[in-house]
Motif scaffolding. Sequence first.
Motif, PDB file in Angstrom:
ATOM      1  N   PRO A  21      34.880  29.782  33.108  1.00  0.00           N
ATOM      2  CA  PRO A  21      34.476  30.453  34.349  1.00  0.00           C
ATOM      3  C   PRO A  21      35.466  30.214  35.484  1.00  0.00           C
ATOM      4  O   PRO A  21      36.191  29.221  35.495  1.00  0.00           O
ATOM      5  CB  PRO A  21      33.118  29.818  34.662  1.00  0.00           C
ATOM      6  CG  PRO A  21      33.131  28.505  33.993  1.00  0.00           C
ATOM      7  CD  PRO A  21      34.012  28.660  32.787  1.00  0.00           C
ATOM      8  N   ARG A  22      35.478  31.151  36.421  1.00  0.00           N
ATOM      9  CA  ARG A  22      36.255  31.001  37.656  1.00  0.00           C
ATOM     10  C   ARG A  22      35.360  30.631  38.836  1.00  0.00           C
ATOM     11  O   ARG A  22      35.848  30.140  39.843  1.00  0.00           O
ATOM     12  CB  ARG A  22      36.997  32.299  37.973  1.00  0.00           C
ATOM     13  CG  ARG A  22      38.137  32.596  37.032  1.00  0.00           C
ATOM     14  CD  ARG A  22      38.800  33.927  37.398  1.00  0.00           C
ATOM     15  NE  ARG A  22      39.955  34.161  36.560  1.00  0.00           N
ATOM     16  CZ  ARG A  22      39.914  34.672  35.343  1.00  0.00           C
ATOM     17  NH1 ARG A  22      38.746  35.012  34.813  1.00  0.00           N
ATOM     18  NH2 ARG A  22      41.015  34.848  34.637  1.00  0.00           N
ATOM     19  N   ALA A  23      34.066  30.915  38.696  1.00  0.00           N
ATOM     20  CA  ALA A  23      33.122  30.615  39.773  1.00  0.00           C
ATOM     21  C   ALA A  23      32.792  29.130  39.724  1.00  0.00           C
ATOM     22  O   ALA A  23      32.086  28.664  38.836  1.00  0.00           O
ATOM     23  CB  ALA A  23      31.861  31.452  39.607  1.00  0.00           C
ATOM     24  N   TRP A  80      40.383  31.254  43.715  1.00  0.00           N
ATOM     25  CA  TRP A  80      39.174  30.628  43.175  1.00  0.00           C
ATOM     26  C   TRP A  80      39.363  29.147  42.831  1.00  0.00           C
ATOM     27  O   TRP A  80      38.414  28.366  42.925  1.00  0.00           O
ATOM     28  CB  TRP A  80      38.669  31.403  41.947  1.00  0.00           C
ATOM     29  CG  TRP A  80      39.633  31.415  40.795  1.00  0.00           C
ATOM     30  CD1 TRP A  80      40.575  32.369  40.520  1.00  0.00           C
ATOM     31  CD2 TRP A  80      39.753  30.428  39.776  1.00  0.00           C
ATOM     32  NE1 TRP A  80      41.284  32.022  39.404  1.00  0.00           N
ATOM     33  CE2 TRP A  80      40.795  30.841  38.923  1.00  0.00           C
ATOM     34  CE3 TRP A  80      39.099  29.242  39.498  1.00  0.00           C
ATOM     35  CZ2 TRP A  80      41.188  30.102  37.809  1.00  0.00           C
ATOM     36  CZ3 TRP A  80      39.492  28.495  38.387  1.00  0.00           C
ATOM     37  CH2 TRP A  80      40.520  28.937  37.556  1.00  0.00           C
ATOM     38  N   HIS A 127      38.991  25.686  33.207  1.00  0.00           N
ATOM     39  CA  HIS A 127      39.650  26.992  33.088  1.00  0.00           C
ATOM     40  C   HIS A 127      41.156  26.747  33.064  1.00  0.00           C
ATOM     41  O   HIS A 127      41.714  26.200  34.017  1.00  0.00           O
ATOM     42  CB  HIS A 127      39.271  27.886  34.271  1.00  0.00           C
ATOM     43  CG  HIS A 127      39.749  29.290  34.112  1.00  0.00           C
ATOM     44  ND1 HIS A 127      38.896  30.340  33.872  1.00  0.00           N
ATOM     45  CD2 HIS A 127      41.000  29.820  34.147  1.00  0.00           C
ATOM     46  CE1 HIS A 127      39.603  31.462  33.780  1.00  0.00           C
ATOM     47  NE2 HIS A 127      40.885  31.163  33.943  1.00  0.00           N
ATOM     48  N   GLN A 158      30.276  24.366  37.483  1.00  0.00           N
ATOM     49  CA  GLN A 158      30.102  25.814  37.541  1.00  0.00           C
ATOM     50  C   GLN A 158      29.248  26.204  38.742  1.00  0.00           C
ATOM     51  O   GLN A 158      28.259  25.547  39.059  1.00  0.00           O
ATOM     52  CB  GLN A 158      29.464  26.321  36.256  1.00  0.00           C
ATOM     53  CG  GLN A 158      29.425  27.827  36.175  1.00  0.00           C
ATOM     54  CD  GLN A 158      28.890  28.322  34.846  1.00  0.00           C
ATOM     55  OE1 GLN A 158      28.651  27.562  33.935  1.00  0.00           O
ATOM     56  NE2 GLN A 158      28.708  29.616  34.757  1.00  0.00           N
ATOM     57  N   ALA A 161      28.333  33.183  40.402  1.00  0.00           N
ATOM     58  CA  ALA A 161      29.377  34.199  40.316  1.00  0.00           C
ATOM     59  C   ALA A 161      29.684  34.820  41.680  1.00  0.00           C
ATOM     60  O   ALA A 161      30.826  35.216  41.945  1.00  0.00           O
ATOM     61  CB  ALA A 161      28.977  35.280  39.313  1.00  0.00           C
ATOM     62  N   LEU A 164      32.842  34.404  44.035  1.00  0.00           N
ATOM     63  CA  LEU A 164      34.114  35.089  43.791  1.00  0.00           C
ATOM     64  C   LEU A 164      34.336  36.254  44.750  1.00  0.00           C
ATOM     65  O   LEU A 164      35.466  36.722  44.892  1.00  0.00           O
ATOM     66  CB  LEU A 164      34.188  35.560  42.334  1.00  0.00           C
ATOM     67  CG  LEU A 164      34.146  34.431  41.299  1.00  0.00           C
ATOM     68  CD1 LEU A 164      34.068  34.998  39.892  1.00  0.00           C
ATOM     69  CD2 LEU A 164      35.356  33.515  41.450  1.00  0.00           C
ATOM     70  N   ASP A 169      35.287  40.946  40.212  1.00  0.00           N
ATOM     71  CA  ASP A 169      35.394  39.561  39.751  1.00  0.00           C
ATOM     72  C   ASP A 169      34.034  39.009  39.348  1.00  0.00           C
ATOM     73  O   ASP A 169      33.922  38.271  38.366  1.00  0.00           O
ATOM     74  CB  ASP A 169      36.014  38.680  40.831  1.00  0.00           C
ATOM     75  CG  ASP A 169      37.470  39.032  41.108  1.00  0.00           C
ATOM     76  OD1 ASP A 169      38.143  39.556  40.198  1.00  0.00           O
ATOM     77  OD2 ASP A 169      37.930  38.784  42.240  1.00  0.00           O
ATOM     78  N   ARG A 172      33.164  40.593  36.022  1.00  0.00           N
ATOM     79  CA  ARG A 172      33.967  39.958  34.968  1.00  0.00           C
ATOM     80  C   ARG A 172      33.389  38.593  34.591  1.00  0.00           C
ATOM     81  O   ARG A 172      33.340  38.232  33.424  1.00  0.00           O
ATOM     82  CB  ARG A 172      35.409  39.822  35.454  1.00  0.00           C
ATOM     83  CG  ARG A 172      36.346  39.216  34.464  1.00  0.00           C
ATOM     84  CD  ARG A 172      37.747  39.179  35.046  1.00  0.00           C
ATOM     85  NE  ARG A 172      38.642  38.462  34.176  1.00  0.00           N
ATOM     86  CZ  ARG A 172      39.865  38.118  34.485  1.00  0.00           C
ATOM     87  NH1 ARG A 172      40.367  38.436  35.661  1.00  0.00           N
ATOM     88  NH2 ARG A 172      40.619  37.465  33.645  1.00  0.00           N
ATOM     89  N   GLU A 173      32.948  37.844  35.587  1.00  0.00           N
ATOM     90  CA  GLU A 173      32.370  36.521  35.342  1.00  0.00           C
ATOM     91  C   GLU A 173      31.087  36.620  34.525  1.00  0.00           C
ATOM     92  O   GLU A 173      30.821  35.776  33.670  1.00  0.00           O
ATOM     93  CB  GLU A 173      32.102  35.829  36.678  1.00  0.00           C
ATOM     94  CG  GLU A 173      31.759  34.376  36.574  1.00  0.00           C
ATOM     95  CD  GLU A 173      32.957  33.463  36.402  1.00  0.00           C
ATOM     96  OE1 GLU A 173      32.753  32.246  36.395  1.00  0.00           O
ATOM     97  OE2 GLU A 173      34.103  33.950  36.262  1.00  0.00           O
ATOM     98  N   ARG A 174      30.309  37.649  34.775  1.00  0.00           N
ATOM     99  CA  ARG A 174      29.014  37.819  34.103  1.00  0.00           C
ATOM    100  C   ARG A 174      29.116  38.550  32.772  1.00  0.00           C
ATOM    101  O   ARG A 174      28.150  38.566  32.010  1.00  0.00           O
ATOM    102  CB  ARG A 174      28.069  38.584  35.024  1.00  0.00           C
ATOM    103  CG  ARG A 174      27.654  37.783  36.230  1.00  0.00           C
ATOM    104  CD  ARG A 174      26.712  38.570  37.084  1.00  0.00           C
ATOM    105  NE  ARG A 174      26.206  37.765  38.188  1.00  0.00           N
ATOM    106  CZ  ARG A 174      25.771  38.266  39.316  1.00  0.00           C
ATOM    107  NH1 ARG A 174      25.743  39.576  39.511  1.00  0.00           N
ATOM    108  NH2 ARG A 174      25.337  37.465  40.272  1.00  0.00           N
TER     109      ARG A 174
END
Length: 197
Positions: A21-23, A80, A127, A158, A161, A164, A169, A172-174
Motif C-alpha cells: 500500500p501507499r496509504a 505519499w 512498499h 497502513q 486510502a 492519497l 490514487d 488504485r489503492e482499493r
Amino acid sequence: MRKPAESSAPLAELIAQRWSPRALDETGEVSWEQLRALLEAARWAPSFGNTQPARYLVGRRGDDTFRRILATLTPRNQDWAHRAGALLVAVMVTRNEKGDIPYAEYGLGLAGQNLVLQAVAEGLVAHQMAGFDAEAVRRAFAVPPEAVPRVAIAVGVQGDAEVLGEERDIERERAPRRRLPLGEFAFAGTWGTGALP
C-alpha cells in the motif's frame, strides 16, 4: 484494508497478507525493535556462498537519515512516502575481498523479501520503490563504488486510502490485487505449456 492473495492453494498467512500500500498513517510509529526484527530477517536471507550482499540505509521519521532518503525519491513517491514510519534504501554490495559477488542482485532480492514479510509479521506494511535517485543516495551517504543502491523501501502503519487525495490514487489503492494465472507462470515440457493440471 486487507487485500489477501486469491490463490489456487493455501498460502502461509504472511505471504497471503503481504501487499504494497501507499496509504500510510502519518502518526503510525515504526519502533527500533520492529526495525531490528526487519533487518534481522533480511540478514538471515540465503545468499550465494553466504556472500551476504545486502546492506541497508535506515531512517526513522523525523531523523536526518529519513529526510535525506526522502529527498532522493521521485516527487510522485515523496507525495505519499513522507508518511512512512521508516525509510530504507537496499544496497547491493557487488565485490568483496575475494572479488565479484555472484548473484548479488538475487541475494539482495531474497533479503528484501524476508524484510517485507517480517514487516507483515510486525503488523506493518512495506512498499518497495524503484523511483529514487541512486546517484543522489550515493552522494548523500558516501556509498562506496562497489555498493549499488537498488531500491527504496517505505515501512509504516497502513492508513486510509483517502490520505492519497487524488481519486485515481484512492481507486488504485482499493483495486483488487492481480497476478498472472499459474498456467502463464509455471511451464513444463515446452515454454508456454502449463506445468500444473
